[in-house]
Design a protein around this motif. Structure first.
Motif, PDB file in Angstrom:
ATOM      1  N   THR A   1       0.466  -9.634 -10.747  1.00  0.00           N
ATOM      2  CA  THR A   1       0.212  -8.221 -10.448  1.00  0.00           C
ATOM      3  C   THR A   1       0.643  -7.335 -11.611  1.00  0.00           C
ATOM      4  OG1 THR A   1       0.570  -8.669  -8.099  1.00  0.00           O
ATOM      5  CG2 THR A   1       0.620  -6.385  -8.791  1.00  0.00           C
ATOM      6  N   GLU A   2       1.742  -7.702 -12.260  1.00  0.00           N
ATOM      7  CA  GLU A   2       2.194  -6.945 -13.430  1.00  0.00           C
ATOM      8  C   GLU A   2       1.126  -6.958 -14.529  1.00  0.00           C
ATOM      9  OE1 GLU A   2       5.015  -5.324 -13.710  1.00  0.00           O
ATOM     10  OE2 GLU A   2       6.518  -6.218 -12.387  1.00  0.00           O
TER      11      GLU A   2
ATOM     12  N   LEU B   1       0.738   0.062  -6.893  1.00  0.00           N
ATOM     13  CA  LEU B   1       0.995   0.823  -8.114  1.00  0.00           C
ATOM     14  C   LEU B   1       0.097   0.350  -9.264  1.00  0.00           C
ATOM     15  CD1 LEU B   1       4.895   0.954  -7.887  1.00  0.00           C
ATOM     16  CD2 LEU B   1       3.292   2.836  -7.494  1.00  0.00           C
ATOM     17  N   ALA B   2      -0.075  -0.978  -9.379  1.00  0.00           N
ATOM     18  CA  ALA B   2      -0.936  -1.510 -10.433  1.00  0.00           C
ATOM     19  C   ALA B   2      -2.384  -1.090 -10.225  1.00  0.00           C
ATOM     20  CB  ALA B   2      -0.823  -3.029 -10.486  1.00  0.00           C
ATOM     21  N   ASP B   3      -2.842  -1.088  -8.960  1.00  0.00           N
ATOM     22  CA  ASP B   3      -4.212  -0.664  -8.668  1.00  0.00           C
ATOM     23  C   ASP B   3      -4.422   0.803  -9.029  1.00  0.00           C
ATOM     24  OD1 ASP B   3      -4.816  -3.160  -7.797  1.00  0.00           O
ATOM     25  OD2 ASP B   3      -4.922  -2.667  -5.661  1.00  0.00           O
TER      26      ASP B   3
ATOM     27  N   GLY C   1      -4.379  -1.966 -17.054  1.00  0.00           N
ATOM     28  CA  GLY C   1      -4.653  -0.548 -16.835  1.00  0.00           C
ATOM     29  C   GLY C   1      -4.024   0.333 -17.889  1.00  0.00           C
TER      30      GLY C   1
ATOM     31  N   ASN D   1      -2.022  -6.961 -14.050  1.00  0.00           N
ATOM     32  CA  ASN D   1      -3.006  -5.959 -13.636  1.00  0.00           C
ATOM     33  C   ASN D   1      -2.596  -4.579 -14.151  1.00  0.00           C
ATOM     34  OD1 ASN D   1      -4.848  -4.301 -12.318  1.00  0.00           O
ATOM     35  ND2 ASN D   1      -4.022  -4.690 -10.277  1.00  0.00           N
ATOM     36  N   GLY D   2      -1.341  -4.223 -13.943  1.00  0.00           N
ATOM     37  CA  GLY D   2      -0.856  -2.936 -14.456  1.00  0.00           C
ATOM     38  C   GLY D   2      -0.890  -2.864 -15.967  1.00  0.00           C
TER      39      GLY D   2
ATOM     40  N   ASP E   1      -6.019  -8.712 -10.110  1.00  0.00           N
ATOM     41  CA  ASP E   1      -5.844  -8.192  -8.761  1.00  0.00           C
ATOM     42  C   ASP E   1      -6.311  -9.210  -7.721  1.00  0.00           C
ATOM     43  OD1 ASP E   1      -5.157  -6.184  -6.869  1.00  0.00           O
ATOM     44  OD2 ASP E   1      -7.268  -5.635  -6.684  1.00  0.00           O
TER      45      ASP E   1
ATOM     46  N   GLY F   1      -8.240  -6.226 -15.257  1.00  0.00           N
ATOM     47  CA  GLY F   1      -7.289  -5.845 -14.219  1.00  0.00           C
ATOM     48  C   GLY F   1      -7.753  -6.278 -12.839  1.00  0.00           C
TER      49      GLY F   1
ATOM     50  N   ILE G   1      -2.978   2.453 -11.401  1.00  0.00           N
ATOM     51  CA  ILE G   1      -3.091   2.573 -12.859  1.00  0.00           C
ATOM     52  C   ILE G   1      -4.439   2.061 -13.347  1.00  0.00           C
ATOM     53  CG2 ILE G   1      -2.109   1.820 -15.060  1.00  0.00           C
ATOM     54  CD1 ILE G   1       0.587   1.564 -13.638  1.00  0.00           C
ATOM     55  N   SER G   2      -4.829   0.870 -12.881  1.00  0.00           N
ATOM     56  CA  SER G   2      -6.022   0.214 -13.433  1.00  0.00           C
ATOM     57  C   SER G   2      -7.326   0.804 -12.919  1.00  0.00           C
ATOM     58  CB  SER G   2      -5.985  -1.286 -13.115  1.00  0.00           C
ATOM     59  OG  SER G   2      -4.900  -1.911 -13.765  1.00  0.00           O
TER      60      SER G   2
END
Length: 298
Positions: free
Chosen positions: A102-103, A167-169, A109, A105-106, A144, A140, A171-172
């Motif tokens: 997940t990190e 949070l990652a979603d 983004g 993914n961020g 995800d 990303g 941003i990306s």
């Protein structure tokens, strides 16, 4: 149990209780000599616990239902690691493999946002940075998808992973597409206000998902049957459209300028005009926070 207590001798209450509840009475015994403390201490500690146990059993219909659904061991372990004061970088030990994905993914983004900024600093016909900005967003999406698959494969999930995913979603699939649109020419004050509306709708949609995910109808596997409102990763449709605009020169300073032109005078009016194409972002934001749109899960 009642017969054992009734047959106990007046001075041997602790011995009888030890026979009936060895695990509860054991703390009152000396581990080296096995000598018992006075029966008054045993009664003072044990009887309230028996009473509480009986009340809990009656409240649960005569059976302890909590034992049928034990807590997630991964979640309990992560809570202990996060609560422990074991050094500056102890939090890294609490991350699962899915959390690390997940990190990434961020990371994609954020790299997309930096590439959009780099495009704004260079000549408008140098499309390399903006293409990189748009390309990072699908990567990303890949991460995800993978974090959920890895979590199910390893059978480890956590509340921290859920928050990281949201949070990652954001941003990306929220901030990064809006930054790319700004770089491509949606730069008037009203444009940026509407792009901010899109990002805030994505933020609200993710927060609502975290709150209502447990109340949505589930299928046989325990997954929600549908998304309430369009998921924020669907913004990749606009990312693909922006990539096409770049290839055709529909960008600020490009061969055709921003697609759809601009309404108003960008230099004379205080609000700088508005590009009608920004309405796509506004409509997408409204679709994300809608409660009447239900998207079936694959």
């Amino acid at each position: 149990m009642e017969s054992k207590v009734e047959q106990a001798e007046p001075g041997n209450t602790a011995g009888t209780l030890e026979a009936a509840y060895p695990k509860l009475v054991q703390p009152f015994c000396d581990p080296s000599t096995k000598k018992q403390n006075t029966h008054h201490q045993v009664q003072k500690y044990l009887f309230p616990r028996i009473d509480m146990s009986l009340r809990s059993s009656v409240a649960n219909g005569g059976a302890d239902k909590s034992s049928s659904s034990p807590p997630d061991g991964g979640q309990e372990k992560q809570k202990k690691l996060l609560a422990a004061d074991a050094g500056h970088f102890s939090m890294i030990k609490a991350l699962h493999l899915a959390d690390l994905i997940t990190e990434l993914n961020g990371f994609c983004g954020f790299m997309s946002i930096l590439s959009s900024m780099r495009y704004c600093l260079g000549p408008p016909t140098s499309y390399g940075p903006i293409y990189m900005a748009l390309a990072f967003i699908p990567f990303g999406l890949f991460f995800d998808f993978m974090d959920g698959k890895v979590a199910r494969w390893r059978k480890k999930s956590s509340l921290m992973g859920q928050e990281l995913d949201s949070l990652a979603d954001l941003i990306s699939f929220g901030v990064a597409p809006a930054s790319a649109a700004f770089a491509l020419g949606l730069r008037t004050p009203l444009d940026t206000l509407l792009l901010s509306f899109f990002v805030l709708c994505g933020l609200t949609r993710l927060a609502r998902f975290n709150v209502t995910v447990s109340t949505l109808p589930k299928d046989a596997t325990g997954k929600s049957k549908y998304f309430e409102g369009t998921p924020i990763p669907t913004s990749l449709c606009m990312v693909a459209a922006m990539a096409w605009c770049v290839s055709q020169g529909y960008v600020v300073g490009g061969k055709h300028g921003v697609i759809g032109g601009v309404m108003g005078d960008e230099e004379q009016s205080w609000w700088g005009g508005v590009h009608p194409v920004v309405g796509v972002f506004m409509g997408w934001g409204c679709a994300m926070v809608s409660r009447s749109i239900h998207i079936p899960k694959p």
